[in-house]
Write an enzyme that holds these catalytic residues in place. Structure first.
Site, mmCIF file in Angstrom:
data_model
loop_
_atom_site.group_PDB
_atom_site.id
_atom_site.type_symbol
_atom_site.label_atom_id
_atom_site.label_comp_id
_atom_site.label_asym_id
_atom_site.label_seq_id
_atom_site.Cartn_x
_atom_site.Cartn_y
_atom_site.Cartn_z
ATOM 1 C CB CYS A 1 -0.861 0.017 1.255
ATOM 2 S SG CYS A 1 -1.870 -1.463 1.409
ATOM 3 N NE ARG B 1 4.354 1.656 -1.475
ATOM 4 C CZ ARG B 1 5.594 1.276 -1.230
ATOM 5 N NH1 ARG B 1 6.577 1.725 -1.964
ATOM 6 N NH2 ARG B 1 5.858 0.455 -0.245
ATOM 7 C CD1 TRP C 1 -2.888 -4.997 -4.862
ATOM 8 C CD2 TRP C 1 -2.417 -6.311 -3.127
ATOM 9 N NE1 TRP C 1 -2.855 -6.297 -5.308
ATOM 10 C CE2 TRP C 1 -2.574 -7.129 -4.262
ATOM 11 C CE3 TRP C 1 -2.129 -6.921 -1.904
ATOM 12 C CZ2 TRP C 1 -2.440 -8.518 -4.223
ATOM 13 C CZ3 TRP C 1 -1.996 -8.308 -1.865
ATOM 14 C CH2 TRP C 1 -2.155 -9.084 -3.031
ATOM 15 C CG ASN D 1 2.961 -0.673 3.118
ATOM 16 O OD1 ASN D 1 2.432 -1.710 2.712
ATOM 17 N ND2 ASN D 1 4.123 -0.252 2.672
ATOM 18 N N GLY D 2 1.504 -3.036 5.304
ATOM 19 C CA GLY D 2 2.116 -4.244 5.856
ATOM 20 C C GLY D 2 1.038 -5.243 6.240
ATOM 21 C CD GLU E 1 10.537 -10.207 -17.702
ATOM 22 O OE1 GLU E 1 10.320 -11.083 -16.861
ATOM 23 O OE2 GLU E 1 10.119 -9.046 -17.581
ATOM 24 C CE LYS F 1 7.089 -7.760 -17.586
ATOM 25 N NZ LYS F 1 8.191 -7.537 -16.654
ATOM 26 C CD GLU G 1 3.523 -8.016 -15.254
ATOM 27 O OE1 GLU G 1 4.699 -8.061 -15.597
ATOM 28 O OE2 GLU G 1 3.160 -7.682 -14.116
ATOM 29 C CG HIS H 1 9.953 -33.944 -23.809
ATOM 30 N ND1 HIS H 1 10.289 -35.281 -23.925
ATOM 31 C CD2 HIS H 1 10.989 -33.251 -24.342
ATOM 32 C CE1 HIS H 1 11.492 -35.389 -24.473
ATOM 33 N NE2 HIS H 1 11.938 -34.170 -24.750
ATOM 34 C CE LYS I 1 7.500 -1.369 -10.359
ATOM 35 N NZ LYS I 1 7.718 -2.157 -11.580
HETATM 36 C C1 F6R Z 1 6.536 -8.372 -13.434
HETATM 37 C C2 F6R Z 1 6.977 -7.861 -12.159
HETATM 38 C C3 F6R Z 1 7.029 -8.779 -11.000
HETATM 39 C C4 F6R Z 1 8.213 -8.422 -10.089
HETATM 40 C C5 F6R Z 1 8.159 -9.255 -8.806
HETATM 41 C C6 F6R Z 1 9.367 -9.021 -7.930
HETATM 42 O O1 F6R Z 1 6.571 -7.388 -14.411
HETATM 43 O O2 F6R Z 1 7.274 -6.705 -12.027
HETATM 44 O O3 F6R Z 1 7.078 -10.110 -11.388
HETATM 45 O O4 F6R Z 1 9.392 -8.657 -10.779
HETATM 46 O O5 F6R Z 1 7.001 -8.956 -8.108
HETATM 47 O O6 F6R Z 1 9.440 -7.683 -7.540
HETATM 48 P P1 F6R Z 1 10.797 -7.065 -7.056
HETATM 49 O O7 F6R Z 1 11.742 -7.086 -8.188
HETATM 50 O O8 F6R Z 1 10.435 -5.690 -6.623
HETATM 51 O O9 F6R Z 1 11.288 -7.926 -5.923
#
Ligand code: F6R
Length: 592
Positions: A2, A27, A72, A98-99, A469, A473, A476, A492, A587
Site C-alpha cells: 500500500c 503500490r 492493495w 502498510n504491511g 520474461e 509481461k 500480466e 514432451h 508494484k
Molecule cells: C513483473 C513484475 C514482478 C516483479 C516481482 C518481484 O513485471 O514486475 O514479477 O518482478 O514482483 O518484484 P521485485 O523485483 O520488486 O522484488
C-alpha cells in the site's frame, strides 16, 4: 503493498496528500482514503481510484494535518469499510498502515475481551484500537507505542494522529518502508521519497523498530530500544525519483524507452577509466565462494536465471531459486555459498523472508536493487543499486534490463573480462534500432494477436529465459494466457496444445540452438500455429518477422527484450486495458 502519505504544518495539506497518493497508487489501487482534523477527525474513503476519492472530498479543507492511504487488499475485501484510514472505537486514534499483522486475530480477541468491537475485517483496524486501548490508560502516545510495539507481530509502517493533538503525526516502522521529509514549518511522511521531492530534499529513512513523531517544527525519532536518537538527513537524486511522465501516455512506454539510458548509466557507474568499479571485498567474497545462489521473484527471478549463466560462464557453480520456494526449503550447496538476491523494489516480502534465513546461517549476501534505502538495501551485506530511476509501471521493464546488465558486468568483473562492457555498448545499438524502426511492425503483430486466448513463446538457453520474461509481461498486462516453453520440451507435452491459428512467438538469437529452434518452428507450423520469429540477422531467414542487428548473443535479455515489452504494451493498449495498473497486481509485493 500500500502507499501512505501524511503531512503536518501545511496551511493546506490536501494538495500534497492527493499528489502523493496519485504517485504512490502503483503500490496498490483497490481503494483509497484520507483523514484530517477539523472539529474532530474527518475521514473520506472509498473503493476505487485516487481520482474518484478526489471527487468525494470537500473542495476546500481547512486543516493542517492529513494522512492518506492507497490500498492493495490483504486482510479483508476491498470494500469501503476496510479502506484506510481506520478510526478506533472511541474515535481517538486515526491510522493508516502498510504491511500485514500476523497476530491480529489474537489481538482482536484481546480487545473484544476489553469491550471493543470492530466495523471491518482488517488487521489495521485492530492496531488502531490496540493503540487506543493503551493510550487511554497512559495518556502518552510515545509510552503507548513502547508498550504496543512488542505486542505486534508482522510488518508495518504506521502513521497516525490522535483526536487530542491534531498537530502531531506519529510514525512506527518494521519491514515496510517509511520516509520522513523535513520541511520548513511543516513535515511530511510517505512510503517513499518521491511524493515529497517537490517540497524538500531532506529525508530521514526510518529503520526497523524505529518510531517517533513529527509536528510542524520537529521530527523526533526513537531507536528500537526506545531511546531518542538523532538521524542525519539524506538527500535524493531528483532525476531518479521523479514520476514525471515526460509527455508519454503511460509509464510503461516511458520506462521501455528509458532502457538505453539505464544501460548507459550502469556502465558509467560501474566501469570507469577502463576499470570495473565494484567493491573489492564483494569481488573477493564472490571469488572465494564455491557456489552462487540467485534468488528473486517474477521478473527479478528471470534476471537471476540469466545471471546464473553469466557466473557459470566464468567457472562458478550456480543455482537459481524463486524466493517463495527457497524460503520454505532453503538449500545452500557448497562450503562457501554466496547469495545474490535481486529485487527492483527491495521490499519484496518473500525475499525479506529469505534474508532472515540467510542471516541465521551467516551466509554472505548481496542485493541488487533499484531502490536505495529499501529494506533489502539496508539489511543485506552488500548492495548494488540499479540506478534506473523510479519504475512506476507495475510491469517491470527497464529494471529487468538493468538487473541483467549489472549481473553481466559483475560476472565480468570477477575475471576482469572487459569485453562485457563492449558487448553491452554494442547491444545498446540494437535497442536504439528497435526503438527507431520496429514499433509499427510490433503494433501490427499486437493487433493480430490481441484477441487470442492462448499464446506461446519458444526459445532455448538465453532465448528461453527471455521467453519466460516476454510471456510474463504479456500475461500480466494483457490478461492473455501465455506460456514460455523451452524448444526442447515442446515434444514432451506442450505440443498437444498447438492448434490452428495459435500464435507462437519464437526467439532465435543464440547460434548454438538456432538449428534446433528452426526444427521446432516446423513442428508447430505443421500443426497450424501462426509463427512470429524474432531473429538476429546472421541467424535469420527471409520469412522471419523481425530481424535485429547481430550482438553478443548472451545479452539477448538486454538487446531484444524491448521487443517483448513493446509487444505486451501494444497488446494491452489495443485491448483498452489499464497498462500501468493491471488488475489484481501491485508494484511492491510486501506480503508473502
Ligand atoms: C513483473 C513484475 C514482478 C516483479 C516481482 C518481484 O513485471 O514486475 O514479477 O518482478 O514482483 O518484484 P521485485 O523485483 O520488486 O522484488
Amino acid at each position: 503493498m500500500c502507499g501512505i502519505v501524511g503531512a503536518v504544518g501545511f496551511i493546506s495539506p490536501k494538495e500534497y496528500v492527493f499528489k502523493g497518493l496519485k504517485m504512490l497508487d502503483y503500490r496498490g489501487y483497490d481503494s483509497a482514503g484520507v483523514a484530517y482534523f477539523n472539529e474532530g477527525i474527518q475521514i473520506y474513503k472509498d473503493v476505487g481510484s485516487v481520482e474518484h476519492l478526489l471527487t468525494i472530498v470537500p473542495e476546500k479543507i481547512d486543516t493542517n494535518i492529513m494522512i492518506g492511504h492507497t490500498r492493495w487488499a490483504t486482510h479483508g475485501a476491498p470494500t469501503k469499510l476496510n479502506t484506510h484510514p481506520h478510526l478506533s472505537f472511541h474515535k481517538r486514534i486515526c491510522l493508516v498502515h502498510n504491511g500485514v499483522i500476523e497476530n491480529f486475530k489474537e489481538l482482536r480477541s484481546f480487545l473484544i475481551e476489553k469491550g471493543y468491537s470492530f466495523y471491518g475485517e482488517t488487521d489495521t483496524e485492530i492496531i488502531a484500537n490496540l493503540i487506543e486501548y493503551y493510550y487511554l490508560q497512559s495518556g502518552d502516545v510515545i509510552e503507548t507505542i513502547k508498550v504496543v510495539k512488542p505486542l505486534i507481530k508482522g510488518s508495518y509502517a504506521f502513521v497516525f494522529f490522535t483526536s487530542d493533538d491534531p498537530n502531531t503525526l506519529y510514525v512506527l516502522k518494521k519491514a515496510s518502508p517509511l520516509v520522513i521529509g523535513l520541511g520548513k514549518g511543516f513535515n511530511l511522511v510517505a512510503s517513499d521519497a518521491s511524493p515529497m521531492i517537490d517540497y524538500t530534499n531532506e529525508f530521514i529513512e526510518l529503520d526497523d523498530g524505529e518510531f517517533g513523531y513529527v509536528n510542524k517544527e520537529d521530527a523526533v525519532i526513537f531507536n528500537k530500544k526506545g531511546q531518542k536518537t538523532i538521524k542525519d538527513p539524506i538527500s535524493k537524486d531528483v532525476e531518479l525519483i521523479s514520476h514525471d511522465l515526460k509527455g508519454y501516455p503511460h509509464y510503461m512506454l516511458k520506462e521501455i524507452e528509458e532502457i538505453p539510458q539505464t544501460i548507459k548509466r550502469l556502465i558509467s557507474c560501474y566501469f570507469q577509466k577502463g576499470k570495473y568499479q565494484f567493491d573489492k571485498e564483494l569481488l573477493k567474497d564472490l571469488n572465494e565462494s564455491d557456489h552462487i545462489i540467485f534468488i528473486g521473484c517474477g521478473t527479478s527471478y528471470h534476471a537471476g536465471l540469466v545471471g546464473g549463466r553469466y557466473f557459470e560462464k566464468y567457472g562458478k557453480s550456480a543455482s537459481r531459486f524463486i524466493a517463495s520456494e527457497w524460503a520454505f526449503h532453503p538449500t545452500y550447496p557448497g562450503k562457501k555459498p554466496f547469495i545474490i538476491m535481486i529485487s527492483q523494489s527491495g521490499e519484496t516480502a518473500d525475499l525479506i523472508h529469505c534474508l532472515t534465513i540467510i542471516k541465521e546461517h551467516n551466509l554472505k549476501n548481496l542485493i541488487i536493487t533499484n531502490t536505495g534505502g529499501s529494506t533489502l538495501d539496508r539489511n543485506c551485506m552488500y548492495s548494488l543499486l540499479l540506478h534506473s530511476g523510479v519504475e512506476v509501471s507495475v510491469a517491470s521493464t527497464k529494471a529487468y534490463v538493468a538487473q541483467v546488465t549489472l549481473l553481466a558486468m559483475l560476472a565480468g568483473a570477477l575475471v576482469n573480462d572487459k569485453k562485457v562492457v563492449d558487448d553491452l555498448r554494442e547491444s545498446l545499438d540494437v535497442v536504439y534500432d528497435i526503438q527507431d524502426h520496429y514499433k509499427p511492425l510490433i503494433m501490427k503483430v499486437a493487433d493480430e494477436i490481441k484477441d487470442k486466448k492462448n499464446i506461446f513463446y519458444l526459445g532455448r538457453s538465453f532465448d528461453y529465459f527471455l521467453s519466460l520474461e516476454a510471456s510474463l509481461k504479456l500475461k500480466e498486462i494483457s490478461y492473455i494466457h501465455s506460456e514460455a516453453i523451452p524448444g526442447g520440451e515442446l515434444k514432451h507435452g506442450p505440443i498437444a496444445l498447438i492448434e490452428k491459428g495459435i500464435p507462437v512467438i519464437v526467439f532465435i538469437t543464440d547460434p548454438d540452438t538456432a538449428a534446433s529452434m528452426r526444427g521446432n518452428i516446423e513442428e508447430v507450423k505443421s500443426r497450424g500455429a501462426k509463427v512470429y520469429t524474432i531473429a538476429t540477422k546472421k541467424l535469420s531467414r527471409p520469412e522471419d518477422t523481425i530481424m535485429v542487428e547481430d550482438y553478443a548473443y548472451y545479452l539477448s535479455s538486454v538487446a531484444v527484450s524491448p521487443i517483448a515489452f513493446y509487444l505486451a504494451y501494444y497488446v494491452a493498449l489495443a485491448k483498452g486495458l489499464n497498462v500501468d495498473k493491471p488488475r489484481n497486481l501491485a508494484k511492491s509485493v510486501t506480503v508473502e
